[in-house]
Design an enzyme around this catalytic site. Structure first.
Site, PDB file in Angstrom:
ATOM      1  N   TYR A 145       4.680  -7.437  16.115  1.00 42.79           N
ATOM      2  CA  TYR A 145       4.838  -6.242  15.276  1.00 42.79           C
ATOM      3  C   TYR A 145       5.540  -5.124  16.039  1.00 42.79           C
ATOM      4  CZ  TYR A 145       3.475  -2.539  11.988  1.00 42.79           C
ATOM      5  OH  TYR A 145       3.472  -1.494  11.085  1.00 42.79           O
TER       6      TYR A 145
ATOM      7  N   LYS B   7      10.851 -11.619  11.452  1.00 43.60           N
ATOM      8  CA  LYS B   7      12.061 -11.746  10.618  1.00 43.60           C
ATOM      9  C   LYS B   7      12.236 -10.525   9.707  1.00 43.60           C
ATOM     10  CE  LYS B   7      12.466 -16.762  10.187  1.00 43.60           C
ATOM     11  NZ  LYS B   7      12.364 -17.879   9.214  1.00 43.60           N
TER      12      LYS B   7
ATOM     13  N   ASP C  78       9.787  -6.693  -3.412  1.00 41.18           N
ATOM     14  CA  ASP C  78       8.643  -7.191  -2.642  1.00 41.18           C
ATOM     15  C   ASP C  78       8.577  -8.707  -2.792  1.00 41.18           C
ATOM     16  OD1 ASP C  78       5.920  -5.398  -1.656  1.00 41.18           O
ATOM     17  OD2 ASP C  78       5.759  -7.585  -1.693  1.00 41.18           O
TER      18      ASP C  78
ATOM     19  N   ASP D 156      12.555 -11.656  -0.978  1.00 42.09           N
ATOM     20  CA  ASP D 156      12.185 -11.631   0.438  1.00 42.09           C
ATOM     21  C   ASP D 156      13.380 -11.073   1.217  1.00 42.09           C
ATOM     22  OD1 ASP D 156      11.768 -12.256   3.123  1.00 42.09           O
ATOM     23  OD2 ASP D 156      10.667 -14.086   2.638  1.00 42.09           O
ATOM     24  N   VAL D 157      13.179  -9.931   1.875  1.00 47.85           N
ATOM     25  CA  VAL D 157      14.302  -9.244   2.525  1.00 47.85           C
ATOM     26  C   VAL D 157      14.868  -9.989   3.731  1.00 47.85           C
ATOM     27  CG1 VAL D 157      13.691  -6.912   1.764  1.00 47.85           C
ATOM     28  CG2 VAL D 157      12.721  -7.812   3.903  1.00 47.85           C
TER      29      VAL D 157
ATOM     30  N   LYS E 211       9.341  -3.739  15.499  1.00 48.59           N
ATOM     31  CA  LYS E 211       9.627  -2.382  15.028  1.00 48.59           C
ATOM     32  C   LYS E 211      10.531  -1.643  16.028  1.00 48.59           C
ATOM     33  CE  LYS E 211       7.345  -1.894  11.085  1.00 48.59           C
ATOM     34  NZ  LYS E 211       8.079  -1.675   9.812  1.00 48.59           N
TER      35      LYS E 211
ATOM     36  N   PHE F 182       0.839  -1.213   0.000  1.00 46.34           N
ATOM     37  CA  PHE F 182       0.000   0.000   0.000  1.00 46.34           C
ATOM     38  C   PHE F 182       0.874   1.264   0.000  1.00 46.34           C
ATOM     39  CE2 PHE F 182      -2.324   2.749   3.302  1.00 46.34           C
ATOM     40  CZ  PHE F 182      -2.952   3.533   2.340  1.00 46.34           C
TER      41      PHE F 182
ATOM     42  N   GLY G  25      22.598  -3.117   6.140  1.00 48.52           N
ATOM     43  CA  GLY G  25      23.896  -3.560   5.613  1.00 48.52           C
ATOM     44  C   GLY G  25      24.076  -3.110   4.162  1.00 48.52           C
TER      45      GLY G  25
END
Ligand code: UDP
Length: 315
Positions: free
Chosen positions: A146, A92, A32, A57-58, A150, A12, A103
């Site tokens: 969450y 994750k 993404d 996938d980060v 964060k 979004f 990094g």
């Protein structure tokens, strides 16, 4: 020519940021995994010469060839329904994903902007919430996957700033709404709008006296753009949100009225640890960025209702 990498670029907020940075003349690389994002949000950008997309996938080690000047880390399931479904993956994305993107920023000499959240304030005892408030968070509650993740992301970002001198900026984003939210993402605004348009009962959780402050997406994107591009803000954390505060019952009534709906408003149990109130103190954003939201709730809801009306007609 400057290049920005936007993780969560098909989400979004990420997709609106892709639009804004392209419009400002940047090269944009969107990344993404499509866990909660969708290629539909970027369909209009595929084929544009300054736009590249990488499905990735980060949480995996990130390698991107070529120069990058700015990293925006916006990947992360952000609605309670999503992060409760993908608990460990959410953690994750905000630990390994933040580590990998930091990094990458360090290796490229890039500036870094973390999408943090008002959730780091938990169920706040200070109202409205300034950036100096440390928050009131349940570390083992359902939302901790969450909000604690964060909080870790913020701590890690500051560690990269202090240890490696990475130019890190942190945006604490309060509730945002607008076009490209998923109909079924479970959050109050899309849920209420779809219920109202389908003449189904509007489901208010608890007694509806809890409050939120809702920011239309174009305002939020402008705040992020300013925070990301202004010089001299390394190490700053800034609230971005609309300080107009509404109860959830007021929100339900407003949506119902603007949608011209005959839906009933019904009450369902309040989820555990649902914050009782939330409103940003945006004095710092005004001072550092010259920013404040310009779209009021009724105007923003009208736009969003028109969007969901079109979406419902398509399906
Ligand atoms: N909410 C509600 N009905 C719904 C979805 C959400 O009453 O169908 C409430 C929810 O309990 C919370 C508020 O609306 O108090 C905002 O919820 P949302 O998921 O949009 O955002 P967040 O809780 O993350 O601020």
């Amino acid at each position: 020519m400057a290049t920005v990498l936007i993780t969560g670029g098909a989400g979004f907020l990420g997709s609106h940021l892709c639009d804004r940075f392209l419009a400002e003349g940047w090269e944009v690389i969107a990344m993404d995994s499509f866990l909660t994002g969708t290629p539909d949000n970027l369909a209009h950008l595929f084929g544009q010469s300054r736009f590249r997309f990488i499905k990735y996938d980060v949480t995996q080690y990130i390698f991107v060839p070529g120069p990058i000047d700015l990293v925006l880390h916006f990947a992360c399931p952000a609605s309670p329904v999503d992060y409760l479904r993908y608990k460990i993956h959410t953690m994750k994305v905000d630990s390994l994903g933040t580590l990998h993107t930091l990094g990458l920023a360090k290796a490229k000499g890039a500036r870094y902007l973390l999408a943090s959240t008002s959730e780091i304030y938990g169920d706040p005892e200070v109202h409205p919430q300034p950036e100096t408030y440390w928050g009131h968070v349940n570390p083992i509650g359902p939302r901790s996957v969450y909000d604690e993740a964060k909080r870790f992301s913020e701590a890690l970002s500051m560690a990269y700033y202090h240890t490696h001198g990475v130019d890190v900026r942190i945006a604490r984003i309060f509730n945002v709404y607008g076009e490209r939210m998923r109909m079924n993402d479970g959050r109050a605004i899309p849920t209420f709008i779809v219920q109202a348009l389908r003449q189904e009962p509007i489901t208010v959780y608890g007694d509806g006296t809890q409050t939120r402050s809702f920011c239309e997406v174009s305002d939020l994107v402008d705040g992020v753009y300013r925070l990301a591009t202004r010089p001299g803000l390394a190490g700053e954390v800034v609230n971005l949100g609309n300080p107009e505060e509404y109860t959830i019952i007021e929100l339900a009534q407003t949506v119902k009225q603007l949608a011209g709906s005959s839906s009933k408003i019904v009450f369902q149990p309040l989820p555990a640890d649902d914050p009782k109130r939330r409103r940003p103190d945006i004095a710092k954003a005004e001072r550092l960025l010259g920013w404040q939201p310009v779209v009021g709730l009724r105007e923003g809801l009208e736009r969003t209702i028109a969007y969901f009306r079109r979406k419902l007609e398509e399906t």
